[in-house]
Structure formats: structure tokens, C-alpha cells
Design an enzyme around this catalytic site. Structure first.
Site, PDB file in Angstrom:
ATOM      1  N   PRO A  21      64.030 116.240  45.160  1.00 31.55           N
ATOM      2  CA  PRO A  21      65.104 117.189  45.472  1.00 31.55           C
ATOM      3  C   PRO A  21      64.633 118.246  46.475  1.00 31.55           C
ATOM      4  O   PRO A  21      63.430 118.425  46.653  1.00 31.55           O
ATOM      5  CB  PRO A  21      65.411 117.846  44.124  1.00 31.55           C
ATOM      6  N   GLY A  71      63.452 121.614  48.221  1.00 33.52           N
ATOM      7  CA  GLY A  71      62.704 122.793  47.765  1.00 33.52           C
ATOM      8  C   GLY A  71      61.627 122.533  46.732  1.00 33.52           C
ATOM      9  O   GLY A  71      61.187 123.441  46.046  1.00 33.52           O
ATOM     10  N   GLY A 131      58.673 121.248  47.513  1.00 30.76           N
ATOM     11  CA  GLY A 131      57.346 121.391  48.130  1.00 30.76           C
ATOM     12  C   GLY A 131      56.876 120.169  48.900  1.00 30.76           C
ATOM     13  O   GLY A 131      55.683 119.982  49.087  1.00 30.76           O
ATOM     14  N   LYS A 132      57.801 119.350  49.377  1.00 32.56           N
ATOM     15  CA  LYS A 132      57.394 118.150  50.119  1.00 32.56           C
ATOM     16  C   LYS A 132      56.726 118.528  51.442  1.00 32.56           C
ATOM     17  O   LYS A 132      55.659 118.017  51.765  1.00 32.56           O
ATOM     18  CB  LYS A 132      58.611 117.249  50.377  1.00 32.56           C
ATOM     19  N   THR A 133      57.361 119.438  52.151  1.00 34.02           N
ATOM     20  CA  THR A 133      56.789 119.871  53.429  1.00 34.02           C
ATOM     21  C   THR A 133      55.427 120.523  53.195  1.00 34.02           C
ATOM     22  O   THR A 133      54.469 120.273  53.912  1.00 34.02           O
ATOM     23  CB  THR A 133      57.726 120.881  54.109  1.00 34.02           C
ATOM     24  N   GLU A 174      81.504 135.585  24.253  1.00 28.91           N
ATOM     25  CA  GLU A 174      80.061 135.350  24.364  1.00 28.91           C
ATOM     26  C   GLU A 174      79.415 135.192  22.999  1.00 28.91           C
ATOM     27  O   GLU A 174      78.551 134.347  22.807  1.00 28.91           O
ATOM     28  CB  GLU A 174      79.377 136.493  25.139  1.00 28.91           C
TER      29      GLU A 174
HETATM   30  P1  ADP Z   1      60.952 120.661  50.649  1.00 28.78           P
HETATM   31  O1  ADP Z   1      60.291 120.197  51.889  1.00 28.78           O
HETATM   32  O2  ADP Z   1      60.658 119.816  49.454  1.00 28.78           O
HETATM   33  O3  ADP Z   1      62.433 120.898  50.771  1.00 28.78           O
HETATM   34  P2  ADP Z   1      59.290 122.943  51.023  1.00 28.78           P
HETATM   35  O4  ADP Z   1      57.965 122.294  51.011  1.00 28.78           O
HETATM   36  O5  ADP Z   1      59.821 123.317  52.360  1.00 28.78           O
HETATM   37  O6  ADP Z   1      60.360 122.071  50.262  1.00 28.78           O
HETATM   38  O7  ADP Z   1      59.211 124.215  50.091  1.00 28.78           O
HETATM   39  C1  ADP Z   1      59.946 125.376  50.332  1.00 28.78           C
HETATM   40  C2  ADP Z   1      59.254 126.583  49.750  1.00 28.78           C
HETATM   41  O8  ADP Z   1      59.264 126.547  48.340  1.00 28.78           O
HETATM   42  C3  ADP Z   1      57.804 126.666  50.128  1.00 28.78           C
HETATM   43  O9  ADP Z   1      57.627 127.361  51.311  1.00 28.78           O
HETATM   44  C4  ADP Z   1      57.173 127.384  48.952  1.00 28.78           C
HETATM   45  O10 ADP Z   1      57.237 128.767  49.120  1.00 28.78           O
HETATM   46  C5  ADP Z   1      58.051 127.019  47.796  1.00 28.78           C
HETATM   47  N1  ADP Z   1      57.477 125.933  46.973  1.00 28.78           N
HETATM   48  C6  ADP Z   1      58.064 124.751  46.714  1.00 28.78           C
HETATM   49  N2  ADP Z   1      57.303 123.999  45.902  1.00 28.78           N
HETATM   50  C7  ADP Z   1      56.198 124.708  45.648  1.00 28.78           C
HETATM   51  C8  ADP Z   1      55.019 124.454  44.864  1.00 28.78           C
HETATM   52  N3  ADP Z   1      54.849 123.324  44.186  1.00 28.78           N
HETATM   53  N4  ADP Z   1      54.079 125.419  44.820  1.00 28.78           N
HETATM   54  C9  ADP Z   1      54.249 126.577  45.480  1.00 28.78           C
HETATM   55  N5  ADP Z   1      55.320 126.864  46.229  1.00 28.78           N
HETATM   56  C10 ADP Z   1      56.306 125.967  46.314  1.00 28.78           C
END
Ligand code: ADP
Length: 604
Positions: A206, A208, A210-212, A427
């Protein structure tokens, strides 16, 4: 790492400058030069000059009917109209001018050649040179990529790159990628034994998660150049441009090997080729080129291609076959431990109070992605600054989770007394039904302060640990809890309000999933009635059954929700005294914690 970008000025910009210069030159300079060369005078002046022996050369142009002449020194050229004059020859002879056989050039042929041909070419070449020099300079010297067709950004080798330690959680993904790092450090070890590294690795998960970051961390750990390009950057207006970008990217990658090529959002070019009418030729050509390039370079050349996508099911099978992207690494939403680690990694960037209970924050933020967690930590820091504190506290973090879930508090939303009462009962209804069903997660917080998302109040339930499986009973209880708000309103006020729309949506979704996907109905047993697409992007559902069955499903969904609604109503009826007491308490306090709630509930 330093990201090198190439600034772009459209080519048309430079061309228009050249055209403008030429036009100005032609309109202003040329006539001026020409004017300076030949001055028109009257015949009298010519005669005076002849008499005073001031003439240099003289040319009689019978055709144009004019006389062109210079002064004695030959520094100025004059012309005058010709008047029939039989004494002209004699007069010229007496004046001592040279006139036979001599031709005066109005403009120097060399000069006019230079001006009309050579100068524009020189201007063109100079501007072209200037442009290419600028591009070279902007691209950052020999380490970076140039002036080619692909605009891949290069993250130049640097010692301050992202490391695996910056990526919290995702241990399985990191383990898989460590092998790649190892290989990039010492390919010979692998070559000796005859092992080949996968050419391409697909990071799937999904947004965000951390793939990049992981891809950058591989480059950072291996200390190799990192080429990064997004799938959509390949797709151009003109067919063939994308393909040439791919060629170019791989050419450079091979020159810089060992290195990592990262293609983000690869689904933009890697979609299945389906040959539909109006198919995207450019995209298909780009994909074909990518396939060819991936086949083209031999194994163990040291170029590793990482790609990320959140729609793996839409990728072309040719792309995912062994020999191309033959390894797939899932990068899932973090679990409880992962969330806690991610929060801690990001907390290092801000000042936080000592006593923060990260485990609790992580539990509250269930289902959040890494990017969302980073956002939560930052929101907490912002909140601390806003309130003039030196560091972020537990309360800041909890509040920022609520901000991410429900939006900011609406400071001056004014509810009428009656509305506030209804919300309080609503609630408490949720919380009470949850608490009375043994398997429901404990309530941690109930609030009736309106939020910018439109929620007038909410009950926060937090699971104690990781949940991977949910039983049928737990799901049913969850539906009952969702209907608890409306049930309380009905029980106390004998009417319904609009406040339950979100509960209704969620309860229906859950009930439907139980019947169509989890096989939790007797009638349909274990038959899949719906399929899920785009599981990483919210999950679109499509029915896979006949219309009759769909009608049957609807009936079952209604029956299930109704059953749970009645159950919730019953629970509240049995606990009416507690319901009133708790609702009154919440009405006064506006926000109460799970402990306060349980204390009142357990009072005899
Ligand atoms: P994706 O490429 O999966 O959409 P990104 O690698 O661009 O996501 O991650 C976006 C941001 O979220 C990163 O710059 C970081 O700050 C945070 N993040 C996401 N996953 C992690 C992780 N496992 N550890 C630390 N920071 C993370």
C-alpha cells in the site's frame, strides 16, 4: 543523498531569442549600415564638389539614372540623380576625378556576406553552445547523468544516504534486500558459485509503507549510484519517446554499474497489454522496450532494478516472469511492533517527553502506514509548538492521532443542549455495547467534542495486541457495537438521528463481507460471491454472482445487521441505569477515558 535535477527551459525559449535578435538586426542595423554607406545629395552639391576638385571616384549608372561618387579621401559615398548634361564628361575631367572603368561598390560584398550569412550562423552556434554548457553544468559534472533523453534523477553516491536503520519495521523486506546489498558489495562471491542475482525486484504494498525508502536504503547501504524515475515520466506525448528514454536510462545504468535503477509506480508503464481499441501505443512501446532491455543485459552485470507498485495485479505477466522481475517483496502495513519502531525512528527527529508510552500510541494508530505515522509525530511536534511547550508529550501524540483520524477539534461549533445529550447517549451506547460483549476490544476514550471531519463525537477502541484473525463472533460483536449508538438513541429518545450514517456504512460493509467473502453464512457456505481488486488501494469490490443471488445476499445482510441491532438494543435495555449515568457523566465532562468509563460501569 543529493538529488540532481535538471532545470528545464523550453527550447522554444532559446529559438525565440535568436529570431528576435535577427529581426532587430534586420530592421534596425541593416538600414543604418546602408545609410551610413551612401548619402544622397542634390546635383548642385555634386557640381560644387567637382568644381572644387573634391571628387574621388565617380560612377555613372545609366540604368538607374544616377551618379555615385566618393569624396577625395574615399571615406564617404554619395549619390545623386542624373540631369542630362552634355558638359558632364568635360566637367569630370577638369575636376580630376577617376571615372573610367572604376566601379564603386555601394556596400562591401564581403561585409554584406558576413552580415547576412555568417553572423546568423554564428549567433545560432553560440546559443546552442551556451545551452549545452549550461545543461552540463546543471547536471552536476561527470558523476551525474547528462543531457540525454531520460530524465532519471541520480542520487549521487554519498555517505549520508538513507540506511536500513532508517527504515523501521519491514524486517522481512529488509532481509530480502540485504542479499542484494551483499551482492553489490561483492558480486564475485556469487559469480564463483554460479548463482545469479535476480535482475528485477518488485516492491509491492500500500502507499506510504516505505517502498521508496527501502530502495534508497539499498543504494545507501551498497554505496552505489541510484537512478530513480517514476513510471509516468516515461510516458510522453509522442510515440517512441518513452522507449528511447528507457534505452537511455539503461545505457547510463550499464556505464555506472554496479548501480540501482528504481522505477516508482511501475504500473504506469507496466500495465497488461490487452490490445483494446484505443490502446495506448506509447505505453506499450515503452513496456516492450523495458522488457527488451531487461533481457538485454547479461546476468551479474551489477545493475539491479527495483520497482514499486501498489497495483501488482495489473502488471503485464511478461514483466513479472522469472528473468525480469522475478522477485516480489511485499511491503505491508506495519504491525504493532513495526508501528512502534517507526514512531520511535521519527520521534528522534523531534523533542519528546521521557515518559511517552510508544506502545500505547502504536496501538491507537492501528492500520496506519509509515507515512501516516511520520505525519502523526510531526503533528504532535507542531501541536507542542502551538501550545508553547519545549517538547511533545503523550497528550500531543494522542491528540495528533485523533487529528489524523477525525480532524481538528471544532473550537466554536455550538451544539444545542438536546444535541449534546443525543451525542452523549450515542457514544455511550457504542462503548457500553462494546464493553458488555466479552470479546470486544476495550474502550480507551470517548469524546463529544465536534471535529472538523464532521464527527460530533467518537468512541475510540484499541486492540491490545496484533490481530491477524477475527472470529465470526467477534465480527458480529463489532456490528452490534456499531449499531449501539443508534440503539441508545432509540431506547432513550424513541427517535433516530442522522448521526449514525457512518456507523451504518461500516456495519453494512462488515456484514456484506462476512457473507460474500468470509463464508460466514449457512446459505452460501464457502462460496466466493465477490472479488476484490486493488487490495492495496482501498479494495474495490465486484460482485461475482447472478442477480438472484445478489438479491439473496441483500436479504441476508439486512437480517444480520438487524439481528445485531436488536442485540445491542437488548444490552442497553438491560443496562439502562448505567447508560443514563455514563451519558450524564460524559455530557458534563465532554471527554472521558476508558478507565473512568470502566470505573463507573463496574461500580455497584
Ligand atoms: P511508498 O514509496 O511506499 O509510497 P515512501 O517510501 O515514499 O512510501 O514513504 C513515505 C514516507 O513515510 C517516508 O519518507 C518516511 O518518512 C515514512 N515511512 C514509511 N515507511 C517507513 C518505515 N518503515 N520506517 C520509517 N519511515 C517510514
Amino acid at each position: 543523498m543529493n538529488e540532481v535535477k535538471r532545470p528545464k527551459k523550453p527550447l522554444i525559449y532559446y529559438y525565440s531569442i535568436v529570431v528576435l535578435i535577427l529581426l532587430l538586426f534586420n530592421f534596425l542595423a541593416m538600414p543604418w549600415i546602408a545609410q551610413r554607406q551612401v548619402r544622397e545629395v542634390d546635383y548642385g552639391t555634386f557640381m560644387d564638389m567637382a568644381e572644387n576638385h573634391e571628387l574621388g571616384q565617380v560612377e555613372v549608372d545609366q540604368q538607374e539614372n544616377q551618379i555615385i561618387f566618393t569624396n577625395k579621401e574615399g571615406t564617404a559615398i554619395y549619390k545623386t540623380g542624373m540631369i542630362p548634361d552634355p558638359d558632364l564628361k568635360q566637367m569630370l575631367r577638369d575636376s580630376g576625378a577617376q571615372f573610367e572603368g572604376e566601379i564603386i561598390q555601394q556596400t562591401d560584398p564581403l561585409l554584406s556576406f558576413l552580415l547576412t550569412w555568417v553572423l546568423p550562423i554564428v549567433i545560432f552556434v553560440a546559443i546552442g553552445q551556451y545551452m549545452s554548457n549550461r545543461m552540463m553544468k546543471n547536471a552536476g559534472g561527470p558523476n551525474a547523468m547528462m543531457f540525454g533523453k531520460s530524465n532519471a534523477k541520480v542520487y549521487v553516491k554519498s555517505s549520508v544516504g538513507i540506511r536500513f536503520s532508517d527504515v523501521a519495521g519491514e524486517d522481512e523486506a529488509k532481509d530480502s534486500l540485504k542479499e542484494i546489498v551483499e551482492y553489490l558489495h561483492d558480486p564475485s562471491k556469487y559469480r564463483e558459485i554460479g548463482a545469479t542475482m535476480p535482475k528485477g525486484i518488485l516492491l509491492v504494498g500500500p502507499p506510504g509503507t516505505g517502498k521508496t525508502m527501502l530502495a534508497k536504503a539499498v543504494a545507501g547501504e551498497a554505496n552505489v549510484p541510484f537512478f530513480s524515475m517514476s513510471g509516468s515520466e516515461f510516458v510522453e506525448m509522442f510515440v517512441g519517446m518513452g522507449a528511447s528514454k528507457v534505452r537511455d536510462l539503461f545505457k547510463q545504468a550499464k556505464e555506472k554499474a554496479p548501480c540501482i535503477v528504481f522505477i516508482d509506480e511501475i504500473d504506469a508503464i507496466g500495465k497488461k497489454r490487452d490490445g483494446q481499441l484505443g490502446g495506448n501505443d506509447e505505453r506499450e512501446q515503452t513496456l516492450n522496450q523495458l522488457l527488451t532491455e531487461m533481457d538485454g543485459f547479461e546476468e551479474n552485470t551489477g545493475v539491479i532494478i527495483l520497482a514499486a507498485t501498489n497495483r501488482p495485479e495489473s502488471l503485464d505477466p511478461a514483466l513479472t516472469r522469472p528473468g525480469r522481475f522475478d522477485r516480489r517483496i511485499p511491503v505491508e502495513l506495519p504491525d504493532l511492533k513495526g508501528r512502534e519502531d517507526i514512531l520511535k525512528v521519527h520521534a528522534k527527529k523531534i523533542k519528546v517527553a521521557q515518559e511517552v508510552d510508544w506502545n500505547k500510541i502504536a496501538r491507537m494508530a492501528s492500520g496506519a502506514s509509515g507515512a501516516e505515522l511520520a505525519n502523526i509525530v510531526n503533528e504532535a511536534a507542531l501541536r507542542a509548538v502551538r501550545d508553547g511547550r519545549q517538547y511533545a508529550t503523550q497528550a500531543d501524540l494522542e491528540e495528533s492521532i485523533e487529528v489524523v483520524i477525525a480532524g481538528y477539534q471544532k473550537k466554536n461549533a455550538i451544539l444545542t443542549d438536546q444535541e449534546k445529550k443525543v451525542v452523549a447517549y450515542h457514544e455511550i451506547g457504542h462503548a457500553l455495547v462494546a464493553a458488555r460483549q466479552t470479546n470486544s476490544a476495550p474502550v480507551t476514550k470517548i469524546t463529544i467534542i465536534p471535529r472538523t471531519s464532521g464527527a460530533l463525537g467518537y468512541t475510540m477502541q484499541v486492540d491490545e495486541g496484533n490481530r491477524y484473525l477475527m472470529s465470526q463472533e467477534e465480527l458480529e460483536n463489532k456490528i452490534a457495537t456499531l449499531t449501539g449508538g443508534r440503539a441508545a438513541e432509540e431506547l432513550v429518545f424513541h427517535s433516530a438521528s442522522t448521526g449514525a450514517s457512518n456507523d451504518i456504512e461500516q456495519a453494512t460493509k462488515l456484514a456484506r463481507a462476512m457473507i460474500t467473502r468470509y463464508g460466514m453464512s449457512k446459505d452460501f457456505d464457502m462460496v466466493a460471491l465477490e472479488t476484490m481488486q486493488n487490495q492495496y488501494l482501498g479494495g474495490d469490490i465486484s460482485l461475482a454472482c447472478s442477480a438472484d443471488t445478489a438479491a439473496e445476499i441483500d436479504k441476508l445482510v439486512v437480517a444480520l445487521v438487524k439481528r445485531e441491532h436488536e442485540k445491542a438494543y437488548r444490552i442497553l435495555e438491560e443496562n439502562r441505569a448505567k447508560l443514563d449515568e455514563l451519558a450524564q457523566y460524559l455530557y458534563e465532562k465532554e471527554t472521558i477515558t476508558g478507565e473512568e468509563f470502566m470505573a463507573i460501569l463496574n461500580q455497584k
